[in-house]
Design a protein around this motif. Structure first.
Motif, mmCIF file in Angstrom:
data_model
loop_
_atom_site.group_PDB
_atom_site.id
_atom_site.type_symbol
_atom_site.label_atom_id
_atom_site.label_comp_id
_atom_site.label_asym_id
_atom_site.label_seq_id
_atom_site.Cartn_x
_atom_site.Cartn_y
_atom_site.Cartn_z
ATOM 1 N N CYS A 1 3.281 -89.366 14.769
ATOM 2 C CA CYS A 1 4.038 -89.513 16.013
ATOM 3 C C CYS A 1 5.303 -90.339 15.778
ATOM 4 O O CYS A 1 5.228 -91.533 15.468
ATOM 5 N N VAL B 1 -1.937 -94.868 18.765
ATOM 6 C CA VAL B 1 -0.856 -94.419 17.891
ATOM 7 C C VAL B 1 -1.352 -93.332 16.952
ATOM 8 O O VAL B 1 -2.552 -93.084 16.841
ATOM 9 N N SER C 1 -6.428 -95.261 16.857
ATOM 10 C CA SER C 1 -5.979 -93.961 16.372
ATOM 11 C C SER C 1 -7.165 -93.052 16.085
ATOM 12 O O SER C 1 -8.251 -93.521 15.741
ATOM 13 N N CYS D 1 5.651 -93.216 18.171
ATOM 14 C CA CYS D 1 4.741 -94.305 17.802
ATOM 15 C C CYS D 1 5.378 -95.190 16.737
ATOM 16 O O CYS D 1 5.318 -96.423 16.811
ATOM 17 N N ASN E 1 6.484 -95.012 25.445
ATOM 18 C CA ASN E 1 7.539 -94.510 24.566
ATOM 19 C C ASN E 1 8.681 -95.499 24.386
ATOM 20 O O ASN E 1 9.458 -95.382 23.452
ATOM 21 N N PRO F 1 -0.668 -90.228 21.941
ATOM 22 C CA PRO F 1 0.123 -91.421 21.623
ATOM 23 C C PRO F 1 1.621 -91.176 21.831
ATOM 24 O O PRO F 1 2.056 -90.026 21.870
ATOM 25 N N PRO F 2 2.396 -92.268 21.969
ATOM 26 C CA PRO F 2 1.964 -93.664 22.113
ATOM 27 C C PRO F 2 1.508 -93.949 23.543
ATOM 28 O O PRO F 2 2.175 -93.558 24.498
ATOM 29 N N THR G 1 0.300 -84.784 20.457
ATOM 30 C CA THR G 1 0.991 -86.069 20.569
ATOM 31 C C THR G 1 1.875 -86.103 21.809
ATOM 32 O O THR G 1 2.257 -85.074 22.345
#
Length: 286
Positions: free
Chosen positions: A195, A191, A218, A198, A272, A253-254, A93
């Motif tokens: 996270c 996403v 995702s 996210c 972010n 992600p994000p 992530t």
């Protein structure tokens, strides 16, 4: 001389890091939450504790009589940082490092820098009683340059994907034009339920849907993603697939990709914070 110089180098880095965090504790707390290694209720206290411990360690590393305690505290801090970064990298992530108050993301560069600082902290502890000499300031500065230089080199050589190529065709395993409706722009937000950043960005993605169609993408199971979104009151189209990140070179992600109605990539980048999304929309002419 090396041990005392190492102590000075670590003290300087910790002092700068602590002051950066103290200038914006709320942002640092957001970074801590993004790591997803602590219960949410502990995050504010943990953010204050880390910043305070860094400052205390920096002060203790300077006088030889108490340098050992400063070195021990620095070793504990850097070991904890390495553990958190390792967890993030294993998850794959994108998380803000929170290292110096900036929006640097956790990666091989930040991991390398922290590991090298941990080595310097250990060296400082072994020479706890060594008095300072003027020449050690220069050696300490050189050590800091080497640490940050090596970390930057590792980060540059890292094979982490950097996102899709502008103008290339966006691939999510389904027809992108189906999401465009009557418009000519679509925002795809990558996403993950794991996270923290996210989760913090979900309200922004929901608000952005008033301007342009927003589709959440995702690699997690679709049922898990929809349950996660329902918990946060978000009702947006969702596309899932185990290879959606790799297919577009998305590092994690994000992350946002803005396309035209046919699926050609117009803008992309990390997301972010809301202002990052705004910049990407501006770049895509939304």
């Amino acid at each position: 001389m090396t041990a005392a110089a190492a102590a000075l180098a670590v003290a300087g880095v910790l002092a700068v890091a602590a002051l950066g965090k103290l200038r914006d504790l709320d942002r640092f707390a957001e970074a801590v939450a993004g790591y997803q290694v602590l219960p949410s209720g502990w995050v504010p206290a943990a953010a204050r504790a880390v910043a305070g411990a860094e400052l205390v360690s920096a002060v203790l590393l300077v006088p030889p009589p108490v340098r050992l305690w400063g070195a021990v505290l620095a070793v504990v801090l850097f070991s904890a940082f390495l553990t958190g970064m390792g967890v993030v990298l294993r998850r794959g992530t994108r998380v803000a490092c929170g290292c110096f108050g900036a929006q640097e993301e956790v990666g091989t560069g930040s991991l390398t820098r922290t590991a090298l600082l941990l080595v310097l902290a250990v060296v400082a502890g072994f020479g706890a009683g060594t008095p300072f000499e003027p020449g050690q300031l220069l050696v300490a500065a050189l050590l800091v340059v080497v640490v940050f230089g090596v970390a930057a080199l590792v980060s540059r050589r890292d094979g982490t994907p950097s996102g899709p190529v502008l103008g290339s065709r966006f691939e999510i395993g389904t027809d992108v034009s189906a999401f465009a409706g009557s418009g000519d722009r679509v925002l795809f937000a990558f996403v993950s339920p794991l996270c923290g950043a996210c989760r913090a960005m979900l309200p922004e993605f929901r608000a952005t849907a008033d301007r342009v169609p927003v589709v959440l993408v995702s690699s997690a199971d679709q049922v898990a993603v929809r349950e996660h979104l329902a918990e946060h009151g978000v009702d947006l189209p969702v596309v899932t697939g185990p290879d959606v990140f790799d297919a577009n070179g998305v590092p994690g992600p994000p992350y946002v990709v803005v396309t035209d109605g046919s699926g050609a990539v117009l803008a992309h980048g990390g997301a972010n914070r809301p202002e990052q999304v705004a910049r990407l929309l501006d770049a895509a002419g939304v």
